[in-house]
Design a protein around this motif. Structure first.
Motif, PDB file in Angstrom:
ATOM      1  N   LEU A 185       0.721  -1.185   0.008  1.00 18.10           N
ATOM      2  CA  LEU A 185      -0.038  -0.013  -0.017  1.00 18.10           C
ATOM      3  C   LEU A 185       0.871   1.121   0.080  1.00 18.10           C
ATOM      4  O   LEU A 185       0.441   2.262  -0.636  1.00 18.10           O
ATOM      5  N   LEU A 186       1.954   1.210   0.967  1.00 18.86           N
ATOM      6  CA  LEU A 186       2.773   2.382   0.744  1.00 18.86           C
ATOM      7  C   LEU A 186       3.470   2.780  -0.438  1.00 18.86           C
ATOM      8  O   LEU A 186       3.401   3.783  -0.930  1.00 18.86           O
TER       9      LEU A 186
ATOM     10  N   TYR B 205     -15.246  -0.951  16.295  1.00 15.03           N
ATOM     11  CA  TYR B 205     -16.119  -1.308  15.076  1.00 15.03           C
ATOM     12  C   TYR B 205     -16.516   0.036  14.614  1.00 15.03           C
ATOM     13  O   TYR B 205     -17.869  -0.102  14.618  1.00 15.03           O
ATOM     14  N   ASP B 206     -15.753   0.844  14.242  1.00 18.64           N
ATOM     15  CA  ASP B 206     -16.066   2.180  13.803  1.00 18.64           C
ATOM     16  C   ASP B 206     -16.345   1.767  12.219  1.00 18.64           C
ATOM     17  O   ASP B 206     -15.312   1.747  11.191  1.00 18.64           O
ATOM     18  N   GLU B 207     -17.500   1.523  11.808  1.00 14.30           N
ATOM     19  CA  GLU B 207     -18.050   1.141  10.774  1.00 14.30           C
ATOM     20  C   GLU B 207     -17.754   2.300   9.636  1.00 14.30           C
ATOM     21  O   GLU B 207     -17.315   2.222   8.578  1.00 14.30           O
ATOM     22  N   GLN B 208     -17.790   3.877  10.069  1.00 17.81           N
ATOM     23  CA  GLN B 208     -17.616   4.695   8.979  1.00 17.81           C
ATOM     24  C   GLN B 208     -16.093   4.488   8.721  1.00 17.81           C
ATOM     25  O   GLN B 208     -15.804   4.861   7.342  1.00 17.81           O
TER      26      GLN B 208
ATOM     27  N   GLU C  92     -15.375   1.535   6.422  1.00 16.61           N
ATOM     28  CA  GLU C  92     -15.831   1.519   5.056  1.00 16.61           C
ATOM     29  C   GLU C  92     -14.935   2.410   4.227  1.00 16.61           C
ATOM     30  O   GLU C  92     -14.772   2.181   3.009  1.00 16.61           O
ATOM     31  N   ALA C  93     -14.598   3.417   4.597  1.00 18.30           N
ATOM     32  CA  ALA C  93     -13.704   4.606   4.156  1.00 18.30           C
ATOM     33  C   ALA C  93     -12.405   3.693   3.772  1.00 18.30           C
ATOM     34  O   ALA C  93     -11.781   4.001   2.472  1.00 18.30           O
ATOM     35  N   GLN C  94     -11.918   2.960   4.573  1.00 20.01           N
ATOM     36  CA  GLN C  94     -10.573   2.299   4.205  1.00 20.01           C
ATOM     37  C   GLN C  94     -10.690   1.232   3.409  1.00 20.01           C
ATOM     38  O   GLN C  94      -9.917   1.018   2.407  1.00 20.01           O
ATOM     39  N   LYS C  95     -11.681   0.530   3.219  1.00 21.08           N
ATOM     40  CA  LYS C  95     -11.932  -0.493   2.541  1.00 21.08           C
ATOM     41  C   LYS C  95     -12.216   0.000   1.067  1.00 21.08           C
ATOM     42  O   LYS C  95     -11.893  -0.581  -0.081  1.00 21.08           O
ATOM     43  N   ALA C  96     -12.793   1.345   0.928  1.00 19.88           N
ATOM     44  CA  ALA C  96     -12.948   2.229  -0.311  1.00 19.88           C
ATOM     45  C   ALA C  96     -11.519   2.423  -1.050  1.00 19.88           C
ATOM     46  O   ALA C  96     -11.530   2.472  -2.176  1.00 19.88           O
TER      47      ALA C  96
ATOM     48  N   MET D 177      -7.306  -8.007  -0.741  1.00 23.56           N
ATOM     49  CA  MET D 177      -7.006  -7.310   0.396  1.00 23.56           C
ATOM     50  C   MET D 177      -8.284  -6.691   1.050  1.00 23.56           C
ATOM     51  O   MET D 177      -8.396  -6.625   2.240  1.00 23.56           O
ATOM     52  N   GLN D 178      -9.292  -6.539   0.513  1.00 23.19           N
ATOM     53  CA  GLN D 178     -10.436  -5.934   1.156  1.00 23.19           C
ATOM     54  C   GLN D 178     -11.106  -6.823   1.966  1.00 23.19           C
ATOM     55  O   GLN D 178     -11.566  -6.828   3.274  1.00 23.19           O
TER      56      GLN D 178
END
Length: 256
Positions: free
Chosen positions: A183-184, A221-224, A227-231, A239-240
């Motif tokens: 990723l880096l 479990y901060d879904e916001q 979800e942003a990181q999965k995007a 990886m997702q």
């Protein structure tokens, strides 16, 4: 002690060097390639060979440090004309029973990750031993305590679970480092920026249970955030999946 190594890979290299430093004699080293056998013998002495039949017929211990799948093939070749000699494999997941009816046999399993290029202090490495009789256990203990201050007798079944735990703690953790580096590098960053974080993470578990040391969005479990990181990994579906499964597992452990 006079010791023969069957194998010249990463574990064999570090184990043989550690025994050599403690004054034990490495009589011979077998490898599938003469080049590898010669490379190890250049560091620890002994006769290099790519022919198992040419190994010495007498040694205090024969240590098999080869890939797990090779053991059932190599053991019968090694035993021929050496039926009374003590033999030990070094695998974490292979039961002692792989030796069949070999008279004196056992396991000497150093639980560590090894590289040929990076020397390790064997005295700090936990070594787990097992044997089919008193003589083999005595020899296994002599070999292990020659290099390690942390030697424990452990059954094949318990060792299998120990090795599984080591896969999570080492192999899977290192793979996470690899994914982090990936990723880096996609964004022009180098992995060394992670080293202080990794060092502190490792240091914390010396003082507290890993469950207590866990931080990050998955714990709460901060879904916001998740979800942003999965995007950000939209082009990396595998990886997702890893991210999602790891996050669920972290949250479950935090709740238990």
């Amino acid at each position: 002690m006079e010791i023969v190594f069957v194998g010249a890979g990463r574990l064999a290299t570090q184990f043989a060097k550690a025994l050599h430093r403690k004054g034990h004699t490495i009589q011979a080293v077998y490898s599938r390639t003469m080049e590898s056998a010669q490379a190890l013998c250049s560091m620890v002495g002994g006769v290099p060979t790519d022919d198992i039949a040419s190994l010495p017929l007498y040694a205090d211990a024969y240590i098999l440090a080869v890939k797990d799948s090779a053991l059932p093939t190599i053991i019968p070749q090694l035993v021929k004309d050496r039926e009374q000699r003590p033999m030990f494999h070094t695998a974490g997941s292979v039961p002692m029973s792989v030796f069949g009816d070999v008279r004196h046999h056992g396991v000497i399993y150093p639980m560590q990750t090894f590289s040929k290029e990076r020397d390790v202090d064997f005295s700090h490495i936990p070594v787990f031993i097992e044997a089919n009789n008193y003589l083999a256990l005595h020899i296994a203990n002599m070999v292990a305590t020659a290099v390690s201050d942390h030697v424990t007798e452990l059954s094949s079944d318990d060792r299998r679970h120990l090795h599984l735990a080591a896969v999570f703690a080492n192999n899977f953790a290192n793979h996470c480092f690899t994914l982090s580096a990936h990723l880096l590098e996609k964004h022009g960053l180098t992995f060394d920026v992670m080293l202080p974080l990794i060092e502190e993470t490792a240091a914390k578990v010396h003082a507290m249970h890993p469950r207590k040391a866990q931080t990050g969005p998955a714990v709460r479990y901060d879904e916001q955030v998740m979800e942003a990181q999965k995007a950000l990994m939209a082009d990396e579906p595998l990886m997702q999946q890893i991210y999602e499964l790891m996050s669920k597992s972290i949250h479950k452990e935090a709740d238990d």
